[in-house]
Each structure stands twice: as C-alpha cells, then as structure tokens.
Design a protein around this motif. Sequence first.
Motif, PDB file in Angstrom:
ATOM      1  N   ASP A   7      -2.716   1.247  -5.962  1.00 19.99           N
ATOM      2  CA  ASP A   7      -2.337   1.898  -7.221  1.00 19.99           C
ATOM      3  C   ASP A   7      -1.224   2.913  -6.960  1.00 19.99           C
ATOM      4  OD1 ASP A   7      -2.562   2.365  -9.939  1.00 19.99           O
ATOM      5  OD2 ASP A   7      -4.105   3.899  -9.704  1.00 19.99           O
ATOM      6  N   LYS A   8      -0.015   2.401  -6.681  1.00 21.45           N
ATOM      7  CA  LYS A   8       1.113   3.239  -6.281  1.00 21.45           C
ATOM      8  C   LYS A   8       2.298   3.043  -7.226  1.00 21.45           C
ATOM      9  CE  LYS A   8      -0.887   4.478  -2.326  1.00 21.45           C
ATOM     10  NZ  LYS A   8      -1.286   5.864  -2.008  1.00 21.45           N
ATOM     11  N   ASP A   9       3.101   4.094  -7.381  1.00 18.94           N
ATOM     12  CA  ASP A   9       4.307   4.027  -8.203  1.00 18.94           C
ATOM     13  C   ASP A   9       5.301   2.999  -7.666  1.00 18.94           C
ATOM     14  OD1 ASP A   9       3.440   6.055  -9.835  1.00 18.94           O
ATOM     15  OD2 ASP A   9       4.902   7.545  -9.169  1.00 18.94           O
ATOM     16  N   GLY A  10       6.018   2.356  -8.583  1.00 14.75           N
ATOM     17  CA  GLY A  10       7.253   1.659  -8.265  1.00 14.75           C
ATOM     18  C   GLY A  10       7.149   0.396  -7.448  1.00 14.75           C
ATOM     19  N   ILE A  11       5.957  -0.135  -7.244  1.00 18.13           N
ATOM     20  CA  ILE A  11       5.823  -1.387  -6.497  1.00 18.13           C
ATOM     21  C   ILE A  11       6.508  -2.515  -7.273  1.00 18.13           C
ATOM     22  CG2 ILE A  11       4.126  -3.158  -5.843  1.00 18.13           C
ATOM     23  CD1 ILE A  11       2.246  -0.854  -5.056  1.00 18.13           C
ATOM     24  N   ASN A  61       0.791  -1.231   0.000  1.00 18.67           N
ATOM     25  CA  ASN A  61       0.000   0.000   0.000  1.00 18.67           C
ATOM     26  C   ASN A  61       0.821   1.277   0.000  1.00 18.67           C
ATOM     27  OD1 ASN A  61       1.039  -0.144   2.540  1.00 18.67           O
ATOM     28  ND2 ASN A  61      -0.926  -0.172   3.620  1.00 18.67           N
ATOM     29  N   ARG A  62       2.077   1.216  -0.449  1.00 22.31           N
ATOM     30  CA  ARG A  62       2.868   2.446  -0.503  1.00 22.31           C
ATOM     31  C   ARG A  62       3.800   2.424  -1.706  1.00 22.31           C
ATOM     32  NH1 ARG A  62       7.859   1.017   1.145  1.00 22.31           N
ATOM     33  NH2 ARG A  62       7.989  -0.839   2.461  1.00 22.31           N
ATOM     34  N   LYS A  63       4.215   3.594  -2.112  1.00 19.41           N
ATOM     35  CA  LYS A  63       5.117   3.755  -3.248  1.00 19.41           C
ATOM     36  C   LYS A  63       6.425   3.006  -3.009  1.00 19.41           C
ATOM     37  CE  LYS A  63       7.650   7.393  -5.710  1.00 19.41           C
ATOM     38  NZ  LYS A  63       7.933   8.850  -5.791  1.00 19.41           N
ATOM     39  N   PRO A 118       7.038   2.669 -13.273  1.00 23.47           N
ATOM     40  CA  PRO A 118       6.029   1.616 -13.410  1.00 23.47           C
ATOM     41  C   PRO A 118       6.043   0.607 -12.258  1.00 23.47           C
ATOM     42  CG  PRO A 118       7.189   1.965 -15.480  1.00 23.47           C
ATOM     43  CD  PRO A 118       7.945   2.718 -14.421  1.00 23.47           C
ATOM     44  N   ILE A 119       5.004  -0.187 -12.216  1.00 27.91           N
ATOM     45  CA  ILE A 119       4.893  -1.322 -11.303  1.00 27.91           C
ATOM     46  C   ILE A 119       5.497  -2.542 -11.990  1.00 27.91           C
ATOM     47  CG2 ILE A 119       3.249  -2.863 -10.144  1.00 27.91           C
ATOM     48  CD1 ILE A 119       1.337  -0.395 -10.037  1.00 27.91           C
ATOM     49  N   LEU A 120       6.292  -3.327 -11.253  1.00 23.95           N
ATOM     50  CA  LEU A 120       6.945  -4.513 -11.814  1.00 23.95           C
ATOM     51  C   LEU A 120       6.449  -5.770 -11.114  1.00 23.95           C
ATOM     52  CD1 LEU A 120       9.184  -5.828 -13.611  1.00 23.95           C
ATOM     53  CD2 LEU A 120      10.719  -5.557 -11.647  1.00 23.95           C
ATOM     54  N   LEU A 121       6.028  -6.747 -11.912  1.00 27.78           N
ATOM     55  CA  LEU A 121       5.679  -8.082 -11.429  1.00 27.78           C
ATOM     56  C   LEU A 121       6.596  -9.065 -12.142  1.00 27.78           C
ATOM     57  CD1 LEU A 121       1.793  -7.821 -11.875  1.00 27.78           C
ATOM     58  CD2 LEU A 121       3.139  -7.142  -9.875  1.00 27.78           C
ATOM     59  N   THR A 122       7.334  -9.879 -11.393  1.00 30.59           N
ATOM     60  CA  THR A 122       8.317 -10.742 -12.040  1.00 30.59           C
ATOM     61  C   THR A 122       8.398 -12.099 -11.357  1.00 30.59           C
ATOM     62  OG1 THR A 122      10.653 -10.880 -12.696  1.00 30.59           O
ATOM     63  CG2 THR A 122      10.180  -9.697 -10.683  1.00 30.59           C
ATOM     64  N   ASP A 123       8.509 -13.159 -12.166  1.00 30.14           N
ATOM     65  CA  ASP A 123       8.552 -14.540 -11.665  1.00 30.14           C
ATOM     66  C   ASP A 123       7.369 -14.820 -10.738  1.00 30.14           C
ATOM     67  OD1 ASP A 123      10.769 -15.221 -13.104  1.00 30.14           O
ATOM     68  OD2 ASP A 123      12.171 -15.201 -11.430  1.00 30.14           O
ATOM     69  N   ILE A 124       6.166 -14.687 -11.283  1.00 24.95           N
ATOM     70  CA  ILE A 124       4.936 -14.902 -10.524  1.00 24.95           C
ATOM     71  C   ILE A 124       4.272 -16.196 -10.994  1.00 24.95           C
ATOM     72  CG2 ILE A 124       2.635 -14.025 -10.006  1.00 24.95           C
ATOM     73  CD1 ILE A 124       4.858 -12.396  -8.718  1.00 24.95           C
ATOM     74  N   THR A 125       3.912 -17.051 -10.040  1.00 22.10           N
ATOM     75  CA  THR A 125       3.180 -18.280 -10.331  1.00 22.10           C
ATOM     76  C   THR A 125       1.864 -18.271  -9.568  1.00 22.10           C
ATOM     77  OG1 THR A 125       5.247 -19.517 -10.606  1.00 22.10           O
ATOM     78  CG2 THR A 125       3.235 -20.796 -10.280  1.00 22.10           C
TER      79      THR A 125
END
Length: 724
Positions: free
Chosen positions: A456-460, A425-427, A492-499
Amino acid sequence: MNKKVTSIFIAVVFILTLCSFAAYYPSDKNELNNKIESNIVYNKKKHNITLSWSAFGTSGDYIITRGGSRLASDFVSVGSTSKLTFIDNKPNADKYENYYKVTRGAVTIILSLENQIFGPNMYFYDRKYEKAETAKNDINSQFGSIGLGGANGEWTTKRQAYYFKANVKDQTYDSGGSGSASSAAANSIELGFYSHIGGLGKLPSDVKLGSVFTRPHLSGGANATCTFWRSVENVAVMRDFAWTVSQSTSARRMLIESTSKYISDIGNTNFWGSGGFIADTHFTTSRPNWGGQQQWYTRNAIFPSGSGAMGGSYNMVWQGCVNPPQADEANSPIPTTPIIREKPFLFIDKDGEYKIFIPAWQKDRQGISWSSTDMGKGKIQDLLTDWYVTKEGDTDAEINAALKAGKNIFFTPGHYTLNAPIQVNRKDAILLGAGIASVTLEPTEKNTWGCIYADDKDGIIIAGLLMDSFNSTTYQIRIGAEGANADHAANPILLTDITCRVGGVQSKNIQIQTAMQINSNNVVGDHFWLWRADHGSQRGGDLRWARDRCKNGLIVTGDDVTLYGLFTEHFQEYEVLWLGEGGSTYFFQNEPPYDAPNQASWSSQGGRVDGYAAFKVANTVKEHHSIGMGSYAVLTGTDGKVNKKNGFEIPNSPNVKLEKMCTTRFAGSGNIQNVINGIGGSTETGKKRVVLYNNNTDGTQPYDEEFDLPNKESYPAYIDMEKK
C-alpha cells in the motif's frame, strides 16, 4: 540465467560489459543443442569494443564483420582471428550501432549491446542502415513462420516485441503500397499474437510506418472476435491503420495520418469484433470506422471535425476526446478524463542512451498528452542506471532483489515462472512490460499466492503484463494488503494494460479465488482484460466448469478507485464485486460464463437469484458512479435452462448510480432476464437498455449478503510482506 548489464565507472573510463548467449545461425541442426557464450566490453574513453566468445565451429579463423543494425544492408569486414577475442578499435560512433557477425565454418553468431541488454525476444530496426521494407519483411516472416496469425497462434508460446528507431531525415519505414491494409498491394506490417510494436522516438512522428494490419483468423479473416493479445505505441501510420482486434489489444500514443478502421474488410460476412482500446492518439486526416465492433473504449483522442457516428453496435465510450460522435443510445461521449497518467515507455534520448519516460498525472484532461514538438509532462529515467532489465528465465528472487535494491523493472518479452509473487514494496516502484501480452507471468506449484503483490505505497505503476494460471493461487494480482487504508490522492497507484487469464491451456484442475483484488485507495486502472477462458487448447463444457475455477474477476475494497476500459468475462460468481466507496468505472464489457452446467450450480444470494450479476455494487456502498456498461448473454449450459436474473446490481441509494447500460443475447438459449435490479426487460425479446438507474423506486434492491473474501494470511509468509 543471463548475466545483466553492468556499468563500471573507473575514473573517466566507462566500460559496458555484457555477457550472454549469442544469437547464432548454424547450418547443422545439431549445433542447436550447444549454446555459445559471448561477451562485449565497450570502453568509452578509448571508444573501442572488445568481443569474446566460447569456441564454436570446426576449423579455421573466426571472421568478424560489422553492420550498423541486425539487418543492415551492408556488413563490412573488420578482421579475423584464431583467438576467442577481438578488439574493434574503430566502431561506429553510436555504441548501439555496432552489430557483429562472427563466423567460423558453417556457424555464425551475432553480438550486439542491444541483444545482450534486451535478450533474444526484442527486435530492433534502424532505417539509417536498412531498407524501407526490411522491418516489414522481417516481422511478416515471423508472422507466417511461427503461427502468430493462424488458429494455433492464439496459444503459441512465442513472445516478441519489435522496436523501431527514429526516422533518418526524410526516410521512413514505409515500403510503399496502396489500398486497404488487408490487401497484398498495401505491403502492410502484419502484427500477430503476443506481439508489440514500439517507437523509440520521443514523439510518435519520429517513427513513421506505412500500413499496419492485424489479420483475424476466424471466418477466413472476417471475424475478429478472437484477435487478442497485441499492442502498438508511439508510432505514426502514414497509409492505413487496420486495427481489427478484440480484447487485450492496446493502441496508445499514436499519430494516424491515414485512413483507419477497426473491423475487417476481408470476405463478405461476419464483419464484427469484440474490442477494444485506444488512447492518447491523434487522427489527422479522416474519421475512423468502427463498423461492426460490439463495443469500444476510446480515451483522449483527437478526431477531425465532424459529428457523424463512427460505427459500433452496443457500447461505445469516448472519454476526453476532441470531436467525438454525438451521444445516442450506443455512443457515450464523456467530456474529460478526471485523472490519468499515461503508460511509461522506452525511448532513445538525444544522448543516444535508452531511457524510460514516465508521464505525469493529469486531471480533467481532454485530448492528447503530447504535441508535435513536446513529448509531454513527465520525468525521464536512465534504463541502465535506474532499471533492472529482465530476460526470459529470470526468477522471482532476482526480480524481488532488484526491487528491494531500488530498481524499477523492465520486462523483455518471454515467460517468467514464479515460485513466489513479485513483491512491489516501495513508493514509486514500477513494473513495465514490453507491450500488453508479450510478457507472461506464470506461478509454479510452489506459489499458491499469485503473480504480483503490491504493498500500500504511493505512486506504484504496474503496466503491460499478462498473468497466467497453470496452478492454483489465491490471486493473480493483489494491490494493497487486506485492510489497506493509506491515502494516495496526491500520488495514486496506476495499473495499465493488465491481462489476467484463467484457464484455456492447462489440463489439470485449478482454483483461483479472484483474478485481481484492489484493496488500496486511490488506484487508477487504465485498461484491463480479466478473462476466465471460454475456449482454449483443452476441452470445454462441463470439464471447463470444474477444471478452470475462479470466483471473481475483480474485487474492489479500496475507496476512490477509478477504472477506464474494464473488460471482465466468464467468471463463476460476481465478475466484478465493488465494496469500496467513491468508485467509478468508465466503460465495462462482459459476457457471463458459457459453461454453467445447470441453474443449481449457478445461483446467487443464497440460491434465491438465478445467476450472478456481471457488475455488483454491494448494498453497503453509499457512493458510486459508472457509465457505459454492457453484458451480453452466451449461456450455453449443458441443460439449456441457465439464466441470469440481472445484468447489474446496485443498492437503491441516492449517490449510487449506473448510466448507459445494455444487455443482449449473442448465443445459447439462456437469457439475462433484467438489465438492473429487476427492471429493463429480458434479452429473450432482443437488446435492452437502461439509460440511468439511481435510487429507482421501481427497481428492487438485491438481498443483503456477506461476501467470502481472501483472508489476511493469503500472502507468502517467507517473504517480508508488509502487514497491516
């Protein structure tokens, strides 16, 4: 719960205090029922270490020995005591290079700062104190003893990560050997299910391994289509890298100084797999062999010069690579990666402290993010100051409290049961798991929402986590509240190696509405496997269709969402449903649900269309571009008459296009009757391809639809969730 690391500064004195249950090795199995609590205090000013423990053993003094690592070749005597505490006034210079064995009678416990910080499921190796073969022997003994490589290993509950400290001078972790990594003569490290190898240097070359092998368990070792859930990053391989894997496997930030192959060479049949993902990797000596892999996504790799194809059958995407294969019907080289941030990773800095490196965003990149002398652009955070290190057993309340206090979260391997979602819940907040599938998040019956809710926060950044589904939830992971509209273009928000895994292990009926929903704008996804299980430890067929319910693998409502390496399989309606503008997907792999019992139970668009498209761009979308798309029929429904009309569906619009699509049939009597929008032909007569669909006049736009999405009340009311 295990107590956490606490840093206490008193004047110039630094004391590191850790309290936990020590690792211990009793000869009497009854001792296994007892937990021995231990404590370590490091005094920086005095440079001494105080040990304490709860009573154990039967009689006699406690004997204390010390080694430089858990598996050090030599442990030296440092004293004995009849008390429950001991001070070592002359420890090794590096506080992390002090592993203590405390023995009384037949019971020995091991105490170390690393064990107390990271818990029992992270294993550390140090060539300074260990023989070259020590790490390999230790990892392989686990591989053989707890079923990580056999058929039952696919559903084991064991989770682990293996971390290697930097080489010492000219020493490496290569114990010597020859031949293919699959052979006994190679002396390979064999990496099993739910396991991770990580290098703790700044550069991949700081940790040099001999050969690495991921042994398939099907067809006597030849068929890798179920070799899932393992990862390796930030190491060099000196002899042979045999990464014979399928989905939810990740190889990142590698230096491959050897031969490498991505298909098994065991036996003489079924040399095939369903991989895979590799990124940010430099191959220095030879061009790899992908052999019979069905598909593969490779991002930002450097290959030796040459133009020959490197294998693969249907859909091979090479993005931002140097010297990729030439383009043909199966190979799709894409010159650059438009926007990317590499996955953060754990390392030991020159001051001897554990840190997290957070790579910077880069645009239009070709090649790797690092060099032989530079770890790359990014920022460094101190693990013990800026992060909360979880251990198996930590609760959602504790993790959410740490996030609220401004900490990022490093998850050590294990299972985490959640009575409510983890709320990011934070940038610039970060959730980082050790590996790709070594950390499993599991909602309880109390949690009807999901595993992770990000505001909806920057840089998560959310990375390296497996979300399981033993109970019904709305989502498994949700990014941005419904109606999110912030502009994250600058960060942007980054999501990586998610299963995300739905079904396979639980026996009761569950219902997930969608595995992942991305509502925020400017999200970058770098490698997902969203999987409604087609097999598991429970019975399948019609029972699975009713038991393991999930409509969609992925719903995207946000604008300017970019995905790399998207694997989405077996969901019961549209497997990917794209509603946002300006979206892009580079590589998509899919199989439809095997288990639809009949056509009536699996029809879309008001029952007018057989089945559901694997990748659906809504008719309302005006701009979208995706490339490298594969959907493969395994339609084995009960009545044998289940078909799918279209592999892909998009609107006939000038700025909406899909490129390099492929459909084929692997098994079953059912077919994908068209590649896209009624054109391309049926898999009944073999593999079908469409090179480009962009406002085609010969294709038929799908019927207009309204989609049933989760509503705005689908978040937990008793958590202070951000509402739009």
